[in-house]
Design a protein around this motif. Structure first.
Motif, PDB file in Angstrom:
ATOM      1  N   ARG A  97     -11.561   0.518   5.115  1.00 34.23           N
ATOM      2  CA  ARG A  97     -11.907  -0.152   3.859  1.00 34.23           C
ATOM      3  C   ARG A  97     -11.960   0.954   2.813  1.00 34.23           C
ATOM      4  O   ARG A  97     -12.740   1.883   2.937  1.00 34.23           O
ATOM      5  CB  ARG A  97     -13.260  -0.850   3.947  1.00 34.23           C
ATOM      6  CG  ARG A  97     -13.238  -2.097   4.809  1.00 34.23           C
ATOM      7  CD  ARG A  97     -14.577  -2.825   4.808  1.00 34.23           C
ATOM      8  NE  ARG A  97     -15.007  -3.128   3.448  1.00 34.23           N
ATOM      9  CZ  ARG A  97     -16.266  -2.958   3.011  1.00 34.23           C
ATOM     10  NH1 ARG A  97     -17.210  -2.494   3.797  1.00 34.23           N
ATOM     11  NH2 ARG A  97     -16.577  -3.250   1.766  1.00 34.23           N
ATOM     12  N   PRO A 145       0.677   1.844  -3.021  1.00 35.66           N
ATOM     13  CA  PRO A 145      -0.371   1.065  -3.696  1.00 35.66           C
ATOM     14  C   PRO A 145       0.107  -0.333  -4.090  1.00 35.66           C
ATOM     15  O   PRO A 145      -0.697  -1.226  -4.333  1.00 35.66           O
ATOM     16  CB  PRO A 145      -0.717   1.888  -4.934  1.00 35.66           C
ATOM     17  CG  PRO A 145       0.209   3.035  -4.978  1.00 35.66           C
ATOM     18  CD  PRO A 145       1.040   3.041  -3.738  1.00 35.66           C
ATOM     19  N   PRO A 171     -10.843   1.871  -4.372  1.00 39.94           N
ATOM     20  CA  PRO A 171      -9.875   2.524  -5.253  1.00 39.94           C
ATOM     21  C   PRO A 171     -10.555   3.561  -6.155  1.00 39.94           C
ATOM     22  O   PRO A 171     -11.760   3.483  -6.394  1.00 39.94           O
ATOM     23  CB  PRO A 171      -9.310   1.368  -6.087  1.00 39.94           C
ATOM     24  CG  PRO A 171      -9.576   0.147  -5.280  1.00 39.94           C
ATOM     25  CD  PRO A 171     -10.860   0.421  -4.546  1.00 39.94           C
ATOM     26  N   LEU A 230      -5.317   7.025  -3.307  1.00 33.62           N
ATOM     27  CA  LEU A 230      -5.558   5.603  -3.041  1.00 33.62           C
ATOM     28  C   LEU A 230      -7.048   5.263  -3.034  1.00 33.62           C
ATOM     29  O   LEU A 230      -7.405   4.097  -3.005  1.00 33.62           O
ATOM     30  CB  LEU A 230      -4.915   5.202  -1.714  1.00 33.62           C
ATOM     31  CG  LEU A 230      -3.394   5.395  -1.620  1.00 33.62           C
ATOM     32  CD1 LEU A 230      -2.897   4.965  -0.253  1.00 33.62           C
ATOM     33  CD2 LEU A 230      -2.679   4.644  -2.723  1.00 33.62           C
ATOM     34  N   TRP A 277       1.720  -2.422  -2.101  1.00 33.02           N
ATOM     35  CA  TRP A 277       1.790  -3.341  -0.970  1.00 33.02           C
ATOM     36  C   TRP A 277       0.774  -4.452  -1.047  1.00 33.02           C
ATOM     37  O   TRP A 277       1.011  -5.562  -0.616  1.00 33.02           O
ATOM     38  CB  TRP A 277       1.652  -2.592   0.349  1.00 33.02           C
ATOM     39  CG  TRP A 277       2.902  -1.816   0.682  1.00 33.02           C
ATOM     40  CD1 TRP A 277       4.090  -1.847   0.011  1.00 33.02           C
ATOM     41  CD2 TRP A 277       3.065  -0.903   1.761  1.00 33.02           C
ATOM     42  NE1 TRP A 277       4.993  -1.015   0.579  1.00 33.02           N
ATOM     43  CE2 TRP A 277       4.388  -0.415   1.675  1.00 33.02           C
ATOM     44  CE3 TRP A 277       2.250  -0.457   2.759  1.00 33.02           C
ATOM     45  CZ2 TRP A 277       4.896   0.496   2.579  1.00 33.02           C
ATOM     46  CZ3 TRP A 277       2.778   0.470   3.663  1.00 33.02           C
ATOM     47  CH2 TRP A 277       4.078   0.929   3.557  1.00 33.02           C
ATOM     48  N   GLU A 278      -0.406  -4.189  -1.609  1.00 36.08           N
ATOM     49  CA  GLU A 278      -1.426  -5.247  -1.688  1.00 36.08           C
ATOM     50  C   GLU A 278      -0.968  -6.363  -2.634  1.00 36.08           C
ATOM     51  O   GLU A 278      -1.204  -7.524  -2.374  1.00 36.08           O
ATOM     52  CB  GLU A 278      -2.768  -4.680  -2.203  1.00 36.08           C
ATOM     53  CG  GLU A 278      -3.476  -3.824  -1.187  1.00 36.08           C
ATOM     54  CD  GLU A 278      -3.056  -2.364  -1.238  1.00 36.08           C
ATOM     55  OE1 GLU A 278      -2.297  -1.951  -2.143  1.00 36.08           O
ATOM     56  OE2 GLU A 278      -3.486  -1.618  -0.338  1.00 36.08           O
ATOM     57  N   GLU A 338     -10.785  -3.800  -2.979  1.00 37.55           N
ATOM     58  CA  GLU A 338     -10.654  -2.769  -1.953  1.00 37.55           C
ATOM     59  C   GLU A 338      -9.304  -2.845  -1.254  1.00 37.55           C
ATOM     60  O   GLU A 338      -8.669  -3.900  -1.194  1.00 37.55           O
ATOM     61  CB  GLU A 338     -11.794  -2.852  -0.942  1.00 37.55           C
ATOM     62  CG  GLU A 338     -11.760  -4.042  -0.038  1.00 37.55           C
ATOM     63  CD  GLU A 338     -12.982  -4.125   0.871  1.00 37.55           C
ATOM     64  OE1 GLU A 338     -12.850  -4.825   1.879  1.00 37.55           O
ATOM     65  OE2 GLU A 338     -14.025  -3.531   0.599  1.00 37.55           O
ATOM     66  N   ARG A 339      -8.873  -1.689  -0.752  1.00 35.34           N
ATOM     67  CA  ARG A 339      -7.650  -1.610   0.037  1.00 35.34           C
ATOM     68  C   ARG A 339      -8.031  -1.629   1.514  1.00 35.34           C
ATOM     69  O   ARG A 339      -9.012  -1.017   1.914  1.00 35.34           O
ATOM     70  CB  ARG A 339      -6.919  -0.302  -0.248  1.00 35.34           C
ATOM     71  CG  ARG A 339      -6.237  -0.266  -1.561  1.00 35.34           C
ATOM     72  CD  ARG A 339      -5.263   0.915  -1.625  1.00 35.34           C
ATOM     73  NE  ARG A 339      -4.432   0.765  -2.792  1.00 35.34           N
ATOM     74  CZ  ARG A 339      -4.724   1.280  -3.977  1.00 35.34           C
ATOM     75  NH1 ARG A 339      -5.800   2.004  -4.146  1.00 35.34           N
ATOM     76  NH2 ARG A 339      -3.921   1.081  -4.998  1.00 35.34           N
ATOM     77  N   ILE A 378      -6.325  -0.586   5.080  1.00 32.03           N
ATOM     78  CA  ILE A 378      -5.194   0.097   5.705  1.00 32.03           C
ATOM     79  C   ILE A 378      -5.485   0.242   7.193  1.00 32.03           C
ATOM     80  O   ILE A 378      -6.505   0.824   7.569  1.00 32.03           O
ATOM     81  CB  ILE A 378      -4.951   1.485   5.070  1.00 32.03           C
ATOM     82  CG1 ILE A 378      -4.628   1.336   3.572  1.00 32.03           C
ATOM     83  CG2 ILE A 378      -3.812   2.214   5.800  1.00 32.03           C
ATOM     84  CD1 ILE A 378      -4.428   2.659   2.845  1.00 32.03           C
ATOM     85  N   TRP A 387       1.643   4.693   2.764  1.00 24.42           N
ATOM     86  CA  TRP A 387       1.172   3.422   2.204  1.00 24.42           C
ATOM     87  C   TRP A 387       1.438   3.408   0.707  1.00 24.42           C
ATOM     88  O   TRP A 387       1.111   4.355   0.005  1.00 24.42           O
ATOM     89  CB  TRP A 387      -0.334   3.278   2.447  1.00 24.42           C
ATOM     90  CG  TRP A 387      -0.854   1.891   2.256  1.00 24.42           C
ATOM     91  CD1 TRP A 387      -1.406   1.381   1.106  1.00 24.42           C
ATOM     92  CD2 TRP A 387      -0.890   0.840   3.200  1.00 24.42           C
ATOM     93  NE1 TRP A 387      -1.777   0.080   1.298  1.00 24.42           N
ATOM     94  CE2 TRP A 387      -1.473  -0.274   2.589  1.00 24.42           C
ATOM     95  CE3 TRP A 387      -0.482   0.735   4.523  1.00 24.42           C
ATOM     96  CZ2 TRP A 387      -1.659  -1.480   3.236  1.00 24.42           C
ATOM     97  CZ3 TRP A 387      -0.670  -0.468   5.184  1.00 24.42           C
ATOM     98  CH2 TRP A 387      -1.246  -1.556   4.542  1.00 24.42           C
TER      99      TRP A 387
END
Length: 188
Positions: free
Chosen positions: A142, A182, A145, A126, A184-185, A156-157, A159, A180
């Motif tokens: 933060r 990928p 990727p 991720l 979901w965003e 950015e992801r 979580i 998690w």
């Protein structure tokens, strides 16, 4: 103040000097953390300050330290008056990472989490942790990727650092395992 000591390779910024405290050369310090134990654990602080007539980097020997409001006040060797203390205003304070107190199991210093690889339960990469956000109840990773050094906010992801999503933090392997997806965003 000692200019001869070498700057530690594992130096981590942990606070800054707000100015003078009193007339005897004490300084006011703002820790960068709610827990100032890293500052308290070191008898030498490393000062980075860009001022004419002062070295850019120097060691400060801590003679006395105590809590004061939401910060600290300290007496350092070689600073004997208010004017000398005031010249240090704005200086950034670092200590070696090696002197940080040990954390209880399941707790981590942010500095140790930044740069760790994040993988999910399916083994998908991720990205890497680039920072954390303190939201009050919990922190949020933060994550940049894979292949992106400086992601835009949309790239950015984020979580949450909570047990429901973070399954394992392996500092030795430099990896965080999360539950998690990928996708979901894009579903939000």
């Amino acid at each position: 103040m000692d200019q001869a000591q070498a700057w530690p390779e594992d130096a981590v910024e942990v606070g800054r000097i707000l100015g003078a405290f009193g007339v005897k050369g004490w300084i006011k310090v703002q820790p960068f953390s709610f827990d100032a134990s890293a500052l308290a654990a070191s008898t030498t602080w490393w000062l980075h300050l860009e001022r004419p007539g002062l070295p850019t980097r120097q060691a400060l020997k801590v003679l006395a330290l105590r809590d004061h409001g939401e910060g600290l006040v300290a007496q350092v060797e070689g600073v004997d008056g208010r004017d000398e203390a005031e010249r240090l205003r704005g200086g950034l304070l670092s200590v070696p990472r090696a002197v940080f107190p040990k954390t209880p199991d399941g707790e981590y210093y942010w500095i140790d989490l930044i740069g760790l690889q994040v993988v999910n339960t399916q083994g998908q990469d991720l990205g890497k942790v680039i920072d954390l956000i303190d939201t009050g109840p919990h922190c949020v990773f933060r994550i940049a990727p894979p292949g992106i050094e400086q992601p835009s906010p949309k790239q950015e992801r984020l979580i949450p650092f909570v047990g429901a999503y973070v399954l394992d933090v392996d500092l030795a392997a430099k990896q965080i395992k999360v539950d998690w997806s990928p996708d979901w965003e894009s579903e939000a």
